[in-house]
Design a protein around this motif. Structure first.
Motif, mmCIF file in Angstrom:
data_model
loop_
_atom_site.group_PDB
_atom_site.id
_atom_site.type_symbol
_atom_site.label_atom_id
_atom_site.label_comp_id
_atom_site.label_asym_id
_atom_site.label_seq_id
_atom_site.Cartn_x
_atom_site.Cartn_y
_atom_site.Cartn_z
ATOM 1 N N GLY A 57 0.774 -1.231 0.000
ATOM 2 C CA GLY A 57 0.000 0.000 0.000
ATOM 3 C C GLY A 57 0.806 1.281 0.000
ATOM 4 N N GLU A 58 2.106 1.183 0.131
ATOM 5 C CA GLU A 58 2.971 2.371 0.169
ATOM 6 C C GLU A 58 3.646 2.587 -1.186
ATOM 7 O OE1 GLU A 58 3.620 4.490 2.748
ATOM 8 O OE2 GLU A 58 2.133 3.419 3.964
ATOM 9 N N ALA A 118 -5.406 6.362 -0.813
ATOM 10 C CA ALA A 118 -5.807 5.292 0.104
ATOM 11 C C ALA A 118 -5.533 5.705 1.548
ATOM 12 C CB ALA A 118 -5.074 4.003 -0.232
ATOM 13 N N GLN A 119 -4.461 6.456 1.752
ATOM 14 C CA GLN A 119 -4.100 6.915 3.102
ATOM 15 C C GLN A 119 -4.792 8.221 3.475
ATOM 16 O OE1 GLN A 119 0.164 7.200 3.100
ATOM 17 N NE2 GLN A 119 0.434 5.013 2.774
ATOM 18 N N ALA A 148 -6.573 16.327 -11.543
ATOM 19 C CA ALA A 148 -7.088 14.965 -11.715
ATOM 20 C C ALA A 148 -7.171 14.226 -10.385
ATOM 21 C CB ALA A 148 -6.194 14.193 -12.688
ATOM 22 N N ILE A 149 -6.157 14.351 -9.572
ATOM 23 C CA ILE A 149 -6.150 13.657 -8.278
ATOM 24 C C ILE A 149 -7.195 14.267 -7.351
ATOM 25 C CG2 ILE A 149 -4.759 13.087 -6.252
ATOM 26 C CD1 ILE A 149 -2.295 13.115 -8.197
ATOM 27 N N GLU A 150 -7.302 15.575 -7.365
ATOM 28 C CA GLU A 150 -8.299 16.248 -6.526
ATOM 29 C C GLU A 150 -9.716 15.826 -6.930
ATOM 30 O OE1 GLU A 150 -8.966 20.703 -4.827
ATOM 31 O OE2 GLU A 150 -8.677 20.534 -6.998
ATOM 32 N N CYS A 157 -14.834 10.528 -2.075
ATOM 33 C CA CYS A 157 -15.434 10.959 -0.814
ATOM 34 C C CYS A 157 -16.954 11.018 -0.927
ATOM 35 C CB CYS A 157 -14.882 12.313 -0.389
ATOM 36 S SG CYS A 157 -13.250 12.190 0.379
ATOM 37 N N HIS A 158 -17.475 11.552 -2.042
ATOM 38 C CA HIS A 158 -18.923 11.595 -2.254
ATOM 39 C C HIS A 158 -19.510 10.192 -2.316
ATOM 40 C CE1 HIS A 158 -19.435 15.897 -2.632
ATOM 41 N NE2 HIS A 158 -18.414 15.950 -3.465
#
Length: 166
Positions: A57-58, A118-119, A148-150, A157-158
């Motif tokens: 996961g890292e 993920a974190q 894009a990441i935002e 989150c939604h």
């Protein structure tokens, strides 16, 4: 005399055996032994981030990790993102927001972002900017990558909120 080790790597949910020299990098095993060429060879010094994969996961620079070090780990490459010919939400977002140009750095940014989100699923723009500063891109100027990441973080989150209230 060559010191070789038979290792089993768990890559993208599948076990793979490889007979490797102790000094062989995870990057070389992924690309040359397993044929997973989505992980790119860039600087080979851990600077550019083109070879970023997830290890437990890292985000990790695959050019700096020996394959024998990754034997007990869960490894994810960019090939794990899209399934059955469909892009992942993060890949779609990179496309929608023009977060790639030549595409060379894109797999590393995708895996960096996947591990980061993920974190920190609720990360703000400044946190995202800080996270992506770890990888290099010579084409986009980072703005569209951050966009894009935002957008992906917001959508996830939604979706999580909807799922929690359902």
């Amino acid at each position: 005399m060559t010191d070789r080790h038979l290792i089993v790597l768990n890559v993208n949910g599948e076990a793979h055996e490889a007979l490797v020299e102790a000094r062989k990098t995870l990057l070389d095993v992924l690309r040359h032994d397993l044929g997973l060429t989505g992980t790119h060879v860039g600087c080979e010094h851990g600077v550019c981030g083109a070879c970023t994969v997830l290890v437990d996961g890292e985000p990790v620079r695959a050019c700096l990790m020996f394959a024998v070090q990754a034997e007990t780990a869960e490894i994810r490459t960019v090939e794990s993102l899209g399934r059955d010919g469909e892009l992942s939400d993060l890949q779609r977002s990179f496309s929608e927001h023009h977060g790639l140009q030549c595409g060379f750095c894109t797999p590393g940014f995708l895996m960096l972002a996947e591990g980061f989100l993920a974190q920190r699923p609720d990360a703000g723009r400044e946190e995202i900017r800080e996270a992506v500063s770890a990888n290099l891109c010579r084409c986009t100027g980072y703005q569209t990558i951050v966009d894009a990441i935002e957008a992906t973080a917001t959508r996830r989150c939604h979706a999580a909120e909807k799922e929690a209230t359902a």
